[in-house]
Design a protein around this motif. Sequence first.
Motif, PDB file in Angstrom:
ATOM      1  N   MET A 102       0.818  -1.212   0.000  1.00  0.00           N
ATOM      2  CA  MET A 102       0.000   0.000   0.000  1.00  0.00           C
ATOM      3  C   MET A 102       0.854   1.266   0.000  1.00  0.00           C
ATOM      4  SD  MET A 102      -2.669   1.208   2.983  1.00  0.00           S
ATOM      5  CE  MET A 102      -3.567  -0.321   2.931  1.00  0.00           C
ATOM      6  N   ARG A 103       1.910   1.273   0.800  1.00  0.00           N
ATOM      7  CA  ARG A 103       2.709   2.488   0.960  1.00  0.00           C
ATOM      8  C   ARG A 103       3.421   2.904  -0.325  1.00  0.00           C
ATOM      9  NH1 ARG A 103       8.185   1.034   1.736  1.00  0.00           N
ATOM     10  NH2 ARG A 103       8.465  -1.216   2.062  1.00  0.00           N
ATOM     11  N   LYS A 104       3.517   1.988  -1.306  1.00  0.00           N
ATOM     12  CA  LYS A 104       4.218   2.303  -2.545  1.00  0.00           C
ATOM     13  C   LYS A 104       3.293   2.743  -3.678  1.00  0.00           C
ATOM     14  CE  LYS A 104       8.511  -0.139  -1.880  1.00  0.00           C
ATOM     15  NZ  LYS A 104       9.594  -0.891  -2.548  1.00  0.00           N
ATOM     16  N   VAL A 105       1.990   2.750  -3.406  1.00  0.00           N
ATOM     17  CA  VAL A 105       1.041   3.218  -4.415  1.00  0.00           C
ATOM     18  C   VAL A 105       1.122   4.736  -4.524  1.00  0.00           C
ATOM     19  CG1 VAL A 105      -1.404   3.388  -5.024  1.00  0.00           C
ATOM     20  CG2 VAL A 105      -0.515   1.274  -4.029  1.00  0.00           C
ATOM     21  N   LYS A 106       1.182   5.234  -5.750  1.00  0.00           N
ATOM     22  CA  LYS A 106       1.273   6.674  -5.983  1.00  0.00           C
ATOM     23  C   LYS A 106      -0.082   7.258  -6.403  1.00  0.00           C
ATOM     24  CE  LYS A 106       5.706   6.704  -5.211  1.00  0.00           C
ATOM     25  NZ  LYS A 106       6.226   7.325  -3.970  1.00  0.00           N
ATOM     26  N   LYS A 107      -0.303   8.484  -6.046  1.00  0.00           N
ATOM     27  CA  LYS A 107      -1.534   9.167  -6.420  1.00  0.00           C
ATOM     28  C   LYS A 107      -1.738   9.103  -7.932  1.00  0.00           C
ATOM     29  CE  LYS A 107      -3.894  13.646  -6.239  1.00  0.00           C
ATOM     30  NZ  LYS A 107      -3.838  15.052  -5.779  1.00  0.00           N
ATOM     31  N   GLY A 108      -2.972   8.720  -8.344  1.00  0.00           N
ATOM     32  CA  GLY A 108      -3.294   8.666  -9.765  1.00  0.00           C
ATOM     33  C   GLY A 108      -3.010   7.335 -10.429  1.00  0.00           C
ATOM     34  N   GLU A 109      -2.379   6.385  -9.702  1.00  0.00           N
ATOM     35  CA  GLU A 109      -2.144   5.066 -10.287  1.00  0.00           C
ATOM     36  C   GLU A 109      -3.447   4.273 -10.343  1.00  0.00           C
ATOM     37  OE1 GLU A 109       2.115   3.282 -10.118  1.00  0.00           O
ATOM     38  OE2 GLU A 109       1.355   3.380  -8.064  1.00  0.00           O
ATOM     39  N   LEU A 110      -3.539   3.370 -11.323  1.00  0.00           N
ATOM     40  CA  LEU A 110      -4.738   2.553 -11.506  1.00  0.00           C
ATOM     41  C   LEU A 110      -4.688   1.363 -10.555  1.00  0.00           C
ATOM     42  CD1 LEU A 110      -4.898   2.600 -15.405  1.00  0.00           C
ATOM     43  CD2 LEU A 110      -6.418   3.820 -13.824  1.00  0.00           C
ATOM     44  N   VAL A 111      -5.675   1.268  -9.658  1.00  0.00           N
ATOM     45  CA  VAL A 111      -5.730   0.222  -8.646  1.00  0.00           C
ATOM     46  C   VAL A 111      -6.907  -0.698  -8.936  1.00  0.00           C
ATOM     47  CG1 VAL A 111      -5.923  -0.269  -6.184  1.00  0.00           C
ATOM     48  CG2 VAL A 111      -4.738   1.795  -6.955  1.00  0.00           C
ATOM     49  N   VAL A 112      -6.677  -2.013  -8.857  1.00  0.00           N
ATOM     50  CA  VAL A 112      -7.752  -2.993  -9.072  1.00  0.00           C
ATOM     51  C   VAL A 112      -8.697  -2.965  -7.876  1.00  0.00           C
ATOM     52  CG1 VAL A 112      -8.305  -5.430  -9.387  1.00  0.00           C
ATOM     53  CG2 VAL A 112      -6.285  -4.450 -10.502  1.00  0.00           C
ATOM     54  N   VAL A 113      -9.996  -2.870  -8.165  1.00  0.00           N
ATOM     55  CA  VAL A 113     -11.013  -2.863  -7.113  1.00  0.00           C
ATOM     56  C   VAL A 113     -12.091  -3.904  -7.432  1.00  0.00           C
ATOM     57  CG1 VAL A 113     -10.648  -0.424  -6.575  1.00  0.00           C
ATOM     58  CG2 VAL A 113     -12.382  -1.063  -8.246  1.00  0.00           C
ATOM     59  N   GLY A 114     -12.900  -4.244  -6.416  1.00  0.00           N
ATOM     60  CA  GLY A 114     -14.001  -5.176  -6.622  1.00  0.00           C
ATOM     61  C   GLY A 114     -13.544  -6.602  -6.805  1.00  0.00           C
ATOM     62  N   ASN A 115     -14.378  -7.402  -7.498  1.00  0.00           N
ATOM     63  CA  ASN A 115     -14.055  -8.822  -7.667  1.00  0.00           C
ATOM     64  C   ASN A 115     -14.197  -9.316  -9.099  1.00  0.00           C
ATOM     65  OD1 ASN A 115     -16.890  -9.299  -8.040  1.00  0.00           O
ATOM     66  ND2 ASN A 115     -17.128  -9.248  -5.818  1.00  0.00           N
ATOM     67  N   LYS A 116     -14.432  -8.427 -10.031  1.00  0.00           N
ATOM     68  CA  LYS A 116     -14.574  -8.845 -11.428  1.00  0.00           C
ATOM     69  C   LYS A 116     -13.228  -8.782 -12.139  1.00  0.00           C
ATOM     70  CE  LYS A 116     -19.385  -7.319 -11.733  1.00  0.00           C
ATOM     71  NZ  LYS A 116     -20.351  -6.421 -12.400  1.00  0.00           N
ATOM     72  N   GLY A 117     -13.062  -9.693 -13.117  1.00  0.00           N
ATOM     73  CA  GLY A 117     -11.832  -9.693 -13.902  1.00  0.00           C
ATOM     74  C   GLY A 117     -10.606 -10.105 -13.124  1.00  0.00           C
ATOM     75  N   ILE A 118     -10.807 -10.966 -12.093  1.00  0.00           N
ATOM     76  CA  ILE A 118      -9.696 -11.440 -11.258  1.00  0.00           C
ATOM     77  C   ILE A 118      -9.741 -12.958 -11.199  1.00  0.00           C
ATOM     78  CG2 ILE A 118      -8.644 -11.378  -8.965  1.00  0.00           C
ATOM     79  CD1 ILE A 118     -10.153  -8.697  -8.540  1.00  0.00           C
ATOM     80  N   LYS A 119      -8.600 -13.592 -11.381  1.00  0.00           N
ATOM     81  CA  LYS A 119      -8.524 -15.056 -11.318  1.00  0.00           C
ATOM     82  C   LYS A 119      -7.317 -15.449 -10.473  1.00  0.00           C
ATOM     83  CE  LYS A 119      -7.251 -17.330 -15.024  1.00  0.00           C
ATOM     84  NZ  LYS A 119      -7.271 -17.990 -16.357  1.00  0.00           N
ATOM     85  N   VAL A 120      -7.536 -16.322  -9.487  1.00  0.00           N
ATOM     86  CA  VAL A 120      -6.483 -16.794  -8.593  1.00  0.00           C
ATOM     87  C   VAL A 120      -6.266 -18.280  -8.830  1.00  0.00           C
ATOM     88  CG1 VAL A 120      -5.805 -17.095  -6.184  1.00  0.00           C
ATOM     89  CG2 VAL A 120      -7.051 -15.046  -6.864  1.00  0.00           C
ATOM     90  N   THR A 121      -4.999 -18.702  -8.886  1.00  0.00           N
ATOM     91  CA  THR A 121      -4.668 -20.108  -9.090  1.00  0.00           C
ATOM     92  C   THR A 121      -4.017 -20.674  -7.840  1.00  0.00           C
ATOM     93  OG1 THR A 121      -4.284 -19.682 -11.443  1.00  0.00           O
ATOM     94  CG2 THR A 121      -3.443 -21.756 -10.549  1.00  0.00           C
ATOM     95  N   LEU A 122      -4.665 -21.654  -7.212  1.00  0.00           N
ATOM     96  CA  LEU A 122      -4.134 -22.264  -5.994  1.00  0.00           C
ATOM     97  C   LEU A 122      -3.159 -23.386  -6.318  1.00  0.00           C
ATOM     98  CD1 LEU A 122      -6.521 -20.719  -4.676  1.00  0.00           C
ATOM     99  CD2 LEU A 122      -6.739 -22.659  -3.114  1.00  0.00           C
ATOM    100  N   PRO A 123      -2.178 -23.645  -5.443  1.00  0.00           N
ATOM    101  CA  PRO A 123      -1.306 -24.806  -5.615  1.00  0.00           C
ATOM    102  C   PRO A 123      -2.144 -26.084  -5.566  1.00  0.00           C
ATOM    103  CG  PRO A 123      -0.422 -23.313  -3.967  1.00  0.00           C
ATOM    104  CD  PRO A 123      -1.805 -22.850  -4.265  1.00  0.00           C
TER     105      PRO A 123
END
Length: 407
Positions: free
Chosen positions: A137-158
């Motif tokens: 979080m501390r490295k995010v800069k003002k105006g950068e595009l941040v992913v929000v919500g739960n759409k368009g996200i895919k997680v792959t488990l071991p």
Amino acid sequence: MSEAEIELTGHIIDSMILPKVFGAVYDLSGEFEVLEFRIGKTKNDYSYTRMRIIGKNRQHLDTILAELQKLGAVVTEKAVDAELILAPADGVLPDDFYSTTNHPTFIMINGKWVKAENQEMDKAIVVRDGQPYSIPMRKVKKGELVVVGNKGIKVTLPERSRKKEIFSFMSSTTSSEKPTLSLTRMIAMEMFELRKNGGKIVVVPGPAVIHAGAAPALSELIRMGYVHVILSGNAVAVHDVENSVYGTSLGMDLKTLENYEGGHRHHLMAINLIRKAGSLKEAVEKGVIKSGIMYECIRNNVDLVLAGSIRDDGPVPDVITDVMEAQDAMRNALKNADLVLMLATTLHSIAVGNMLPSTVRTVCVDINPAVVTKLTDRGTYAIGIISDIGAFLPRLVQELWQIEGTF
């Protein structure tokens, strides 16, 4: 009522992913309906299921979906790009930011799945020039595009490996009744193969390594070329130097187990020696330190990161006292790690575990089962070995000698 459809693909049955999905829906007071289910016909075939998830309202549904995404579920409501919102200020995220797991994560951008780089748990995902990155979080800069919500996200488990190996299912239960000698032999073989193939091995030792008399064994591992990075703290460096110069650890002779009169000063005397020399490297070059873990790291060009703590005496000049700077140094040293050995240290094990993607092979050795439990409860995928580090490390060296003699 609100509902959405999800998909799961992979070895979702024997890797226990599907039961975890069912359990998560139950625990969050939701409902599900299995719409389609195909079981792989052979052990190498993937299984597939499509399910309808039902929540009390949209907010409740989103809460459930967020948990299921962590287990590898993909929301199938018309494949859409991930939602991106501008960060309102430096180090500040949009309210509905997506919080990462340590599993490989893909973000849909312009209709294509793109893998996020630098995957870690409990981070945000920003998109820079079309490439998603997992960052603090501390490295995010003002105006950068941040992913929000739960759409368009895919997680792959071991998933459980299709072949028998020690890391085939790293989330296995930790127990003091597991065959430690057999596990040690298998870890030694893994290290041997990694060294042969140019792999990267990281060691995270605690001061108990020195107190338990295992410093010579770890020094030997470094000389043999099985350690590429050491991540630790001030105490390991201090007591290692104390042992090297005075033969004691916390004032106790490690050979006779006798306490020296005034031995409580030895660790301070060791710190003073290093501070007079200027650094650990200068102490080695000037002949102040002639053996030990720090000595071997410097002589064998092993990357060494010592993170400071409020508990530190001294500290030695090499210790990074700024916590965020130390965190960045550790994170940088962990890049491309293949195997991480966590040896008798609770805080550093958990800290390093938080920085590792779940794909990195991880071993945690501690005489206290609670340490391994804490580590795995926080989401780190690790093999736990309940053992005295003073017995484990010398045995590991013996196994490696034997393997090298065989091959």
